[in-house]
Design a protein around this motif. Structure first.
Motif, PDB file in Angstrom:
ATOM      1  N   SER A   1      39.839 -93.490  64.810  1.00 14.12           N
ATOM      2  CA  SER A   1      38.970 -94.420  64.186  1.00 14.12           C
ATOM      3  C   SER A   1      38.917 -95.574  65.231  1.00 14.12           C
ATOM      4  O   SER A   1      39.860 -95.869  66.055  1.00 14.12           O
ATOM      5  CB  SER A   1      39.750 -95.240  62.886  1.00 14.12           C
ATOM      6  OG  SER A   1      39.822 -94.057  62.303  1.00 14.12           O
ATOM      7  N   PRO A   2      37.832 -96.195  65.376  1.00 13.70           N
ATOM      8  CA  PRO A   2      37.553 -97.123  66.399  1.00 13.70           C
ATOM      9  C   PRO A   2      38.471 -98.521  66.082  1.00 13.70           C
ATOM     10  O   PRO A   2      38.899 -98.693  64.974  1.00 13.70           O
ATOM     11  CB  PRO A   2      36.020 -97.626  66.094  1.00 13.70           C
ATOM     12  CG  PRO A   2      35.748 -97.369  64.691  1.00 13.70           C
ATOM     13  CD  PRO A   2      36.555 -96.214  64.532  1.00 13.70           C
TER      14      PRO A   2
ATOM     15  N   VAL B   1      35.290 -93.897  54.051  1.00 12.48           N
ATOM     16  CA  VAL B   1      36.079 -93.688  55.198  1.00 12.48           C
ATOM     17  C   VAL B   1      37.321 -92.901  55.211  1.00 12.48           C
ATOM     18  O   VAL B   1      37.333 -91.790  55.798  1.00 12.48           O
ATOM     19  CB  VAL B   1      36.298 -94.739  56.199  1.00 12.48           C
ATOM     20  CG1 VAL B   1      37.113 -94.471  57.635  1.00 12.48           C
ATOM     21  CG2 VAL B   1      34.939 -95.608  56.498  1.00 12.48           C
ATOM     22  N   ARG B   2      38.014 -93.227  54.057  1.00 13.17           N
ATOM     23  CA  ARG B   2      39.216 -92.490  53.897  1.00 13.17           C
ATOM     24  C   ARG B   2      38.846 -90.929  53.518  1.00 13.17           C
ATOM     25  O   ARG B   2      39.674 -89.770  53.974  1.00 13.17           O
ATOM     26  CB  ARG B   2      40.250 -93.126  52.960  1.00 13.17           C
ATOM     27  CG  ARG B   2      40.813 -94.196  53.339  1.00 13.17           C
ATOM     28  CD  ARG B   2      41.607 -95.039  52.350  1.00 13.17           C
ATOM     29  NE  ARG B   2      42.137 -96.242  52.757  1.00 13.17           N
ATOM     30  CZ  ARG B   2      43.388 -96.519  53.396  1.00 13.17           C
ATOM     31  NH1 ARG B   2      43.874 -95.393  53.574  1.00 13.17           N
ATOM     32  NH2 ARG B   2      43.585 -97.610  53.842  1.00 13.17           N
ATOM     33  N   THR B   3      37.681 -90.958  52.568  1.00 11.07           N
ATOM     34  CA  THR B   3      37.290 -89.421  52.285  1.00 11.07           C
ATOM     35  C   THR B   3      36.788 -88.816  53.282  1.00 11.07           C
ATOM     36  O   THR B   3      36.957 -87.531  53.516  1.00 11.07           O
ATOM     37  CB  THR B   3      36.302 -89.976  51.067  1.00 11.07           C
ATOM     38  OG1 THR B   3      36.955 -90.441  50.208  1.00 11.07           O
ATOM     39  CG2 THR B   3      35.861 -88.510  50.762  1.00 11.07           C
ATOM     40  N   ASP B   4      36.172 -89.481  54.196  1.00 10.29           N
ATOM     41  CA  ASP B   4      35.611 -88.824  55.471  1.00 10.29           C
ATOM     42  C   ASP B   4      36.496 -88.180  56.044  1.00 10.29           C
ATOM     43  O   ASP B   4      36.629 -86.866  56.841  1.00 10.29           O
ATOM     44  CB  ASP B   4      34.654 -89.562  56.421  1.00 10.29           C
ATOM     45  CG  ASP B   4      33.256 -90.231  55.533  1.00 10.29           C
ATOM     46  OD1 ASP B   4      32.893 -89.449  54.814  1.00 10.29           O
ATOM     47  OD2 ASP B   4      32.766 -91.040  55.886  1.00 10.29           O
TER      48      ASP B   4
ATOM     49  N   SER C   1      31.625 -85.713  61.876  1.00  8.64           N
ATOM     50  CA  SER C   1      32.088 -86.737  62.854  1.00  8.64           C
ATOM     51  C   SER C   1      30.975 -87.638  62.966  1.00  8.64           C
ATOM     52  O   SER C   1      31.275 -88.855  63.013  1.00  8.64           O
ATOM     53  CB  SER C   1      32.148 -85.940  64.223  1.00  8.64           C
ATOM     54  OG  SER C   1      33.314 -84.881  64.516  1.00  8.64           O
ATOM     55  N   ALA C   2      29.822 -87.212  62.927  1.00 12.05           N
ATOM     56  CA  ALA C   2      28.706 -88.133  62.799  1.00 12.05           C
ATOM     57  C   ALA C   2      28.535 -89.075  61.598  1.00 12.05           C
ATOM     58  O   ALA C   2      28.646 -90.091  61.634  1.00 12.05           O
ATOM     59  CB  ALA C   2      27.290 -87.574  63.056  1.00 12.05           C
ATOM     60  N   THR C   3      28.969 -88.433  60.337  1.00  8.61           N
ATOM     61  CA  THR C   3      29.134 -89.157  59.155  1.00  8.61           C
ATOM     62  C   THR C   3      30.150 -90.036  59.033  1.00  8.61           C
ATOM     63  O   THR C   3      30.289 -91.187  58.755  1.00  8.61           O
ATOM     64  CB  THR C   3      29.226 -88.131  58.065  1.00  8.61           C
ATOM     65  OG1 THR C   3      28.150 -87.205  58.015  1.00  8.61           O
ATOM     66  CG2 THR C   3      29.384 -88.653  56.762  1.00  8.61           C
ATOM     67  N   LEU C   4      31.520 -89.720  59.707  1.00  4.76           N
ATOM     68  CA  LEU C   4      32.641 -90.749  59.797  1.00  4.76           C
ATOM     69  C   LEU C   4      32.480 -91.809  60.728  1.00  4.76           C
ATOM     70  O   LEU C   4      32.600 -92.972  60.246  1.00  4.76           O
ATOM     71  CB  LEU C   4      33.746 -89.847  60.267  1.00  4.76           C
ATOM     72  CG  LEU C   4      34.925 -90.794  60.891  1.00  4.76           C
ATOM     73  CD1 LEU C   4      35.543 -91.339  59.526  1.00  4.76           C
ATOM     74  CD2 LEU C   4      36.152 -89.848  61.214  1.00  4.76           C
ATOM     75  N   SER C   5      31.408 -91.713  61.752  1.00  3.30           N
ATOM     76  CA  SER C   5      31.210 -92.902  62.652  1.00  3.30           C
ATOM     77  C   SER C   5      30.376 -93.641  61.694  1.00  3.30           C
ATOM     78  O   SER C   5      30.488 -94.915  62.080  1.00  3.30           O
ATOM     79  CB  SER C   5      30.570 -92.002  63.939  1.00  3.30           C
ATOM     80  OG  SER C   5      31.550 -91.521  64.565  1.00  3.30           O
ATOM     81  N   ILE C   6      29.178 -93.004  61.261  1.00  5.49           N
ATOM     82  CA  ILE C   6      28.354 -93.963  60.492  1.00  5.49           C
ATOM     83  C   ILE C   6      28.919 -94.907  59.516  1.00  5.49           C
ATOM     84  O   ILE C   6      28.938 -96.130  59.373  1.00  5.49           O
ATOM     85  CB  ILE C   6      27.254 -93.023  59.984  1.00  5.49           C
ATOM     86  CG1 ILE C   6      26.301 -92.606  61.006  1.00  5.49           C
ATOM     87  CG2 ILE C   6      26.272 -94.082  59.079  1.00  5.49           C
ATOM     88  CD1 ILE C   6      25.193 -91.723  60.523  1.00  5.49           C
ATOM     89  N   ASP C   7      30.009 -94.158  58.737  1.00  6.53           N
ATOM     90  CA  ASP C   7      30.665 -94.959  57.536  1.00  6.53           C
ATOM     91  C   ASP C   7      31.598 -95.809  58.176  1.00  6.53           C
ATOM     92  O   ASP C   7      31.756 -96.962  57.565  1.00  6.53           O
ATOM     93  CB  ASP C   7      31.208 -93.663  56.721  1.00  6.53           C
ATOM     94  CG  ASP C   7      30.478 -93.153  55.908  1.00  6.53           C
ATOM     95  OD1 ASP C   7      29.369 -93.452  55.609  1.00  6.53           O
ATOM     96  OD2 ASP C   7      30.879 -91.827  55.368  1.00  6.53           O
ATOM     97  N   GLN C   8      32.002 -95.780  59.047  1.00  4.63           N
ATOM     98  CA  GLN C   8      33.125 -96.628  59.954  1.00  4.63           C
ATOM     99  C   GLN C   8      32.242 -97.721  60.376  1.00  4.63           C
ATOM    100  O   GLN C   8      32.674 -99.075  60.362  1.00  4.63           O
ATOM    101  CB  GLN C   8      33.673 -96.047  61.127  1.00  4.63           C
ATOM    102  CG  GLN C   8      34.850 -95.184  60.808  1.00  4.63           C
ATOM    103  CD  GLN C   8      35.396 -94.405  61.788  1.00  4.63           C
ATOM    104  OE1 GLN C   8      34.669 -94.224  63.018  1.00  4.63           O
ATOM    105  NE2 GLN C   8      36.507 -93.727  61.768  1.00  4.63           N
ATOM    106  N   GLU C   9      31.008 -97.606  60.902  1.00  9.15           N
ATOM    107  CA  GLU C   9      30.161 -98.542  61.299  1.00  9.15           C
ATOM    108  C   GLU C   9      29.749 -99.557  59.966  1.00  9.15           C
ATOM    109  O   GLU C   9      29.740-101.011  60.162  1.00  9.15           O
ATOM    110  CB  GLU C   9      28.859 -98.260  61.733  1.00  9.15           C
ATOM    111  CG  GLU C   9      29.079 -97.605  63.287  1.00  9.15           C
ATOM    112  CD  GLU C   9      27.675 -97.110  63.751  1.00  9.15           C
ATOM    113  OE1 GLU C   9      26.583 -97.193  63.024  1.00  9.15           O
ATOM    114  OE2 GLU C   9      27.950 -96.198  64.952  1.00  9.15           O
ATOM    115  N   ILE C  10      29.471 -98.768  58.761  1.00  8.95           N
ATOM    116  CA  ILE C  10      29.066 -99.697  57.797  1.00  8.95           C
ATOM    117  C   ILE C  10      30.254-100.370  57.129  1.00  8.95           C
ATOM    118  O   ILE C  10      30.275-101.428  56.760  1.00  8.95           O
ATOM    119  CB  ILE C  10      28.883 -98.653  56.594  1.00  8.95           C
ATOM    120  CG1 ILE C  10      27.329 -97.876  57.001  1.00  8.95           C
ATOM    121  CG2 ILE C  10      28.443 -99.416  55.065  1.00  8.95           C
ATOM    122  CD1 ILE C  10      26.804 -96.953  56.123  1.00  8.95           C
TER     123      ILE C  10
END
Length: 617
Positions: A76-77, A300-303, A328-337
């Protein structure tokens, strides 16, 4: 401008290359035969080559994508420290002492800005604190108090004015009295005759002898003079009364001031309504942003869980590599949100802090859970009639019109007669001493100079003063015309405000109804989305479904959760907007202000009767 040119210089070639790529691809596609012609795979291979060329062109323009490493899949970032501190949970409830605002002329210190203690506050408490701390409300209170003092001051014109006056002064002066002629020829009597002369330079009958042999005490020879210095003390004291018996401008002046006072009071009540809505909107927005943080965090936790399952399935050879890349792309997008949701919650806390005017070292957090507002008890027609009835925003404009009309009467009264009574009584006393006397040319005026003079006395007067202006070059008539035009403008402002109130109320009412309907639909969507995501997850783990179906189902679930939250908050916000038009508020700053934002004191039957009465007038 330079920055814009630089950006333009970079964008133009990029867009040109993209257009060339697209145009070339389109030309090739248009020129290519259909895939079912030829009976071989040559056309399919040609299409793959074209796709690779387009991707290479995009890589050239945009740069290659970062390489994926197996160790980076679940990483995670790192979030900014300030963002995390701004989103810390509340450390306790907000007390009254902690909610006292900073001094009006005080700026926060570095310690205050860095402290940032987060305290939980309820909506009712937030409204009460905002009513107490609001600078705009305090301005309104000061204006009301000042205008009340103005009314009291102008009302004093109905009473006479009584004043006491007194003055005393010490003085010293030098004088020189000179007479170039004698004063024995004016026929003032023998006291003014020269030595050896009679009255009017009268000789005896024989014409050779005089009747007197000495000059009188008032005789001044030609060229006689007297120099003297005088000093002393004067004092005066008394009582003076003045009363305007007839003043046609007095009553309109006082009534206009009272109308201005009513205008400020109505504006104060309208400001209370507006502040209630402002605090409610800020609080509901904070509730929404805090709930969005929880939703995005859960996503994010679900991702992470799904990504871990996908990684295990990939290593077991059960799913293709593209599934891992998509997750991986879905996780990154949801982390940004999620990061943006954290920033929005921190901003929402600061927005609520602003409307509450809290001290610099305190940050509010919503303590209330999201609950639906009670059902709106009125229909649209009843709500509109109730909004127009006793509306402080409209009443303030009516008070302004009355003040302007009364100011016209006051200005016109300046051309009418005015009659005033005045009376005064007082006493006076003075002491004057003459010294350094010197005479020349035979002397002058000696009998009129006293070496020490003491005077005491009194005076009184009673009278009437009459004033009637008959010409002032049209100044009064033009002033009346200006006030009449302002009164007409106020009438138009009343019409515009009336229409704005109707639009605001109808918009809030219809959006309230729509939000309730959307909430019902959103609740069904959340239930269906949960079951669909559960089934899709199981199907994906057992190989009965692909990652695309799982992503679509997850997106639908998240959208349903957000829509349910948005609909719930919109129901409360629109309810608060309806209250902004109807909530009874006191006009007097000394009265208590209600902080519970529910509609009380209204009934459908009573409003229906009022509507019928108004329609039959």
């Amino acid at each position: 401008m330079i920055g814009s040119l630089i950006k333009g210089s970079l964008v133009i070639p990029v867009m040109g290359m993209l257009c060339q790529v697209v145009a070339k691809a389109q030309t090739q596609i248009d020129a290519a035969p259909s895939l079912n012609e030829g009976g071989n795979t040559r056309q399919l291979e040609r299409s793959w080559n074209q796709l690779n060329q387009q991707l290479d062109s995009l890589d050239t323009l945009l740069g290659p994508a970062p390489a994926l490493d197996a160790s980076d899949d679940l990483r995670s970032p790192e979030l900014p420290g300030r963002l995390l501190r701004a989103n810390e949970p509340a450390s306790g409830s907000l007390s009254d002492d902690q909610s006292l605002p900073d001094a009006p002329l005080q700026l926060p210190t570095a310690q205050d800005a860095a402290a940032g203690g987060i305290r939980a506050v309820s909506l009712e408490q937030a409204i009460a604190i905002a009513f107490r701390n609001s600078p705009n409300l305090e301005i309104q209170r000061k204006q009301i108090a000042a205008q009340a003092a103005t009314v009291a001051s102008l009302s004093g014109a109905y009473w006479p004015t009584v004043s006491v006056f007194a003055d005393t002064e010490a003085f010293q002066s030098g004088s020189s009295t000179y007479s170039p002629y004698d004063n024995n020829t004016y026929g003032f009597g023998p006291m003014f005759a020269a030595q050896g002369q009679g009255e009017n330079v009268a000789l005896t009958e024989n014409g050779s002898s005089v009747s007197n042999s000495s000059a009188g005490p008032f005789y001044v020879p030609a060229g006689g003079s007297l120099d003297a210095v005088a000093n002393g003390v004067d004092a005066e004291a008394g009582l003076q009364l003045s009363y305007a018996v007839v003043d046609f401008a007095r009553t309109p002046r006082v009534r206009a001031a009272e109308a201005r006072l009513e205008q400020f009071q109505q504006q104060y009540a309208n400001q209370l309504r507006a502040l209630q809505l402002e605090v409610s909107e800020a609080y509901y927005q904070l509730q929404r942003d805090e709930q969005l943080v929880r939703i995005r965090d859960a996503v994010v936790r679900t991702d992470l869980i799904v990504l871990e399952d996908t990684l295990n399935l990939k290593q077991a050879g059960l799913v293709p590599r593209v599934d891992l890349l998509r997750r991986s792309a879905t996780l990154s997008i949801d982390q940004e949100i999620l990061i943006q949701a954290l920033a929005n919650r921190a901003i929402a806390r600061r927005a609520l802090w602003t409307v509450m005017n809290l001290p610099a070292d305190v940050t509010p957090s919503a303590a209330d859970a999201i609950t639906l507002a009670p059902a709106w008890p009125l229909n649209l027609e009843q709500s509109l009639l109730a909004a127009y009835d006793n509306n402080p925003e409209l009443d303030a404009i009516l008070a302004t019109r009355r003040a302007l009309a009364l100011q016209q009467n006051e200005t016109a009264a300046q051309l009418l007669p005015q009659l005033s009574l005045f009376a005064s009584v007082g006493g006076l006393a003075s002491v004057e001493r003459l010294f350094d006397l010197s005479i020349s040319g035979g002397g002058c005026c000696g009998s009129t100079f006293l070496p020490l003079e003491q005077v005491a006395g009194y005076d009184w007067s009673v009278g009437l003063a009459f004033n009637w202006m008959i010409f002032n070059a049209g100044a009064t008539s033009n002033a009346i015309k200006a006030l009449a035009l302002q009164e007409d403008a106020a009438s138009q402002a009343y019409a515009a405000t009336r229409n704005q109130i109707r639009l605001r109320l109808e918009r809030a009412f219809l959006n309230h109804e729509a939000s309730l309907a959307k909430l019902v639909s959103a609740r069904r969507a959340v239930g269906a989305g949960k079951e669909a995501f559960r089934d899709s997850s199981l199907r994906y783990k057992t190989g009965l479904s692909n990652e695309v179906d799982l992503s679509v189902t997850q997106t639908q679930l998240v959208e349903a959760l957000v829509n349910r939250l948005t609909a719930t908050v919109d129901v409360n916000v629109t309810y608060a907007k309806l209250l902004r038009e109807l909530l009874p508020m006191p006009r007097d700053p000394e009265l208590a202000v209600p902080t519970t934002i529910t509609l009380e004191g209204f009934s459908s039957q009573a409003l229906g009767r009022d509507a019928h009465q108004r329609s039959t007038r």
